[in-house]
Design a protein around this motif. Structure first.
Motif, PDB file in Angstrom:
ATOM      1  N   UNK A   1      -0.483 -15.926 -18.806  1.00 51.06           N
ATOM      2  CA  UNK A   1       0.445 -15.132 -19.613  1.00 51.06           C
ATOM      3  C   UNK A   1       1.893 -15.513 -19.336  1.00 51.06           C
ATOM      4  N   UNK A   2       2.089 -16.670 -18.683  1.00 46.76           N
ATOM      5  CA  UNK A   2       3.417 -17.203 -18.394  1.00 46.76           C
ATOM      6  C   UNK A   2       3.426 -18.693 -18.710  1.00 46.76           C
ATOM      7  N   UNK A   3       4.625 -19.274 -18.776  1.00 43.79           N
ATOM      8  CA  UNK A   3       4.748 -20.716 -18.922  1.00 43.79           C
ATOM      9  C   UNK A   3       4.344 -21.391 -17.606  1.00 43.79           C
ATOM     10  N   UNK A   4       3.731 -22.553 -17.723  1.00 41.12           N
ATOM     11  CA  UNK A   4       3.330 -23.351 -16.562  1.00 41.12           C
ATOM     12  C   UNK A   4       3.979 -24.716 -16.714  1.00 41.12           C
ATOM     13  N   UNK A   5       5.027 -24.966 -15.940  1.00 40.84           N
ATOM     14  CA  UNK A   5       5.761 -26.228 -16.007  1.00 40.84           C
ATOM     15  C   UNK A   5       5.275 -27.161 -14.915  1.00 40.84           C
ATOM     16  N   UNK A   6       4.959 -28.385 -15.275  1.00 41.65           N
ATOM     17  CA  UNK A   6       4.438 -29.380 -14.336  1.00 41.65           C
ATOM     18  C   UNK A   6       5.330 -30.619 -14.377  1.00 41.65           C
ATOM     19  N   UNK A   7       5.682 -31.134 -13.212  1.00 40.43           N
ATOM     20  CA  UNK A   7       6.417 -32.401 -13.118  1.00 40.43           C
ATOM     21  C   UNK A   7       5.680 -33.323 -12.163  1.00 40.43           C
ATOM     22  N   UNK A   8       5.174 -34.441 -12.664  1.00 36.94           N
ATOM     23  CA  UNK A   8       4.358 -35.364 -11.889  1.00 36.94           C
ATOM     24  C   UNK A   8       5.251 -36.356 -11.138  1.00 36.94           C
ATOM     25  N   UNK A   9       5.129 -36.344  -9.821  1.00 38.84           N
ATOM     26  CA  UNK A   9       5.874 -37.290  -8.995  1.00 38.84           C
ATOM     27  C   UNK A   9       5.156 -38.626  -8.865  1.00 38.84           C
ATOM     28  N   UNK A  10       3.826 -38.581  -8.805  1.00 39.77           N
ATOM     29  CA  UNK A  10       3.055 -39.819  -8.740  1.00 39.77           C
ATOM     30  C   UNK A  10       1.651 -39.549  -9.258  1.00 39.77           C
ATOM     31  N   UNK A  11       0.998 -40.626  -9.707  1.00 39.09           N
ATOM     32  CA  UNK A  11      -0.347 -40.503 -10.239  1.00 39.09           C
ATOM     33  C   UNK A  11      -0.352 -40.091 -11.696  1.00 39.09           C
TER      34      UNK A  11
END
Length: 286
Positions: A45-55
Motif C-alpha cells: 500500500x506504499x511505493x517501493x523504490x529500488x536502486x540496483x548497485x550491482x547485478x
C-alpha cells in the motif's frame, strides 16, 4: 484523503508529484543477495523504490516485466501486484525504500512539480547512493526525525527525476561482442586482466570494444572488471574470515591499498566497515 488525490500516473507509469506534497518516508534497507530466493510476490500500500548497485533484478508488476540492471532504478506502485520472475543473482545488491504521498487540499505551484520515471538509468549514481546511505544512517539513529526522512526521500526522487527513462521496447539489441566480453570478465576477473586483455580474448579492437561495451552496459570495461571483483569481494567479506589483503589478492588486485581505494569508491566505506555493516543487513529479503 486518498492516495489518488495526491499523485497521478500516465500510461507510462511516471510518478508526477510536487516538492510541497507531503512525502511520508517509511522503512528502507540495503539488500545483499547470495543467489538465494527471489523477490516476494505481494501487493503493497506504499511505493517501493529500488536502486540496483550491482547485478540484475528481474521483476514484474502487473502486466509489465522489468530487468533492472546496475545503475538503474525502479519504482513499484502501491496497489499493484509485483513479484520476482527469476531467482536473485549472486552479485545482486540494491537499496530499497518505502514511502507514501499524503497531500493537502491546495494545488502546488507548477514550478515545483517533478516527474519520476518508473524505470530509469540513473544519471548520477554516486549522488543517489550517498542519499540512500544518508537515509539509512538517519534510520539507525535513536533520534530519527520524520521531517528529515521525508525531505531526504524528496531529494532521492528529485535525483531520480534527472535520470534517463528506459523504454524496453526502444532499446537497441546488445552486441554479441559486448556480451562475450561480459562473460569473459565474469569468468576471469580474479586474474590481472585489462581492457586490452579482454579485447584480445574475444579478438576485437580494444577501442571498438570500449565503445560498444559502454553503449550496451552504460559503463566502461574497466568498471565492469571492478564490479565483478567487488561482487566476489563482498561474498568473501560476508562469508569468510580472511584478511582484507588476502581477499584483495583473491579478487585480482595485486595491491591491497588499491583494492581498498576502489572498494571505498564503489561502496562508500572500507572493506572492514562493510563486513561489520553486513551483520545488520537483510540478506534474503525484506
Amino acid at each position: 484523503m486518498s492516495s489518488n488525490d495526491v499523485f497521478s500516473a500516465d500510461f507510462s507509469s511516471i510518478l508526477r508529484t510536487s516538492v510541497v506534497t507531503s512525502i511520508h518516508a517509511e522503512h528502507a534497507g540495503h539488500f545483499i543477495s547470495r543467489g538465494i530466493g527471489r523477490h516476494p510476490s505481494r501487493i503493497l500500500n506504499v511505493f517501493d523504490l529500488i536502486y540496483v548497485q550491482s547485478g540484475v533484478l528481474r521483476i514484474q508488476e502487473a502486466d509489465t516485466a522489468f530487468e533492472v540492471k546496475t545503475g538503474e532504478s525502479l519504482l513499484l506502485w502501491p496497489g499493484r501486484h509485483h513479484w520476482g520472475t527469476k531467482d536473485y543473482t549472486p552479485d545482486l545488491v540494491y537499496f530499497w525504500l518505502h514511502f507514501d504521498l499524503r497531500g493537502d487540499n491546495g494545488q502546488p505551484p507548477p514550478t515545483t512539480n517533478i516527474s519520476v520515471p518508473q524505470h530509469s538509468a540513473v544519471a548520477r549514481p554516486g549522488h543517489l547512493t550517498e542519499l540512500f546511505r544518508r537515509y539509512l544512517d538517519d534510520q539507525e539513529s535513536v533520534d530519527r526525525n520524520q521531517l528529515t526522512a521525508d525531505l531526504t526521500v524528496c531529494l532521492i526522487l528529485c535525483e531520480i527525476s534527472r535520470s534517463i527513462r528506459i523504454d524496453a521496447a526502444a532499446l537497441p539489441p546488445r552486441s554479441t561482442l559486448s556480451e562475450h566480453a561480459k562473460q569473459f570478465i565474469q569468468a576471469n576477473s580474479h586474474l590481472p586482466i585489462t581492457t586490452t586483455a579482454v579485447a584480445k580474448a574475444i579478438d576485437v579492437n580494444p577501442n571498438y570494444l570500449s565503445r560498444i561495451f559502454r553503449r550496451d552496459f552504460g559503463m566502461t570495461v574497466t568498471d565492469a572488471i571492478h564490479q565483478s571483483r567487488m561482487s566476489q569481494a563482498r561474498v568473501s567479506l560476508m562469508e569468510d574470515n580472511e584478511t582484507v589483503d588476502t581477499i584483495a589478492r583473491k579478487c585480482g588486485y595485486e595491491s591491497a591499498i588499491y583494492f581498498r581505494r576502489v572498494f571505498h569508491r564503489i561502496h562508500g566505506m572500507t572493506p572492514l566497515e562493510y563486513r561489520r555493516l553486513y551483520l545488520k543487513t537483510y540478506v534474503i529479503g525484506y
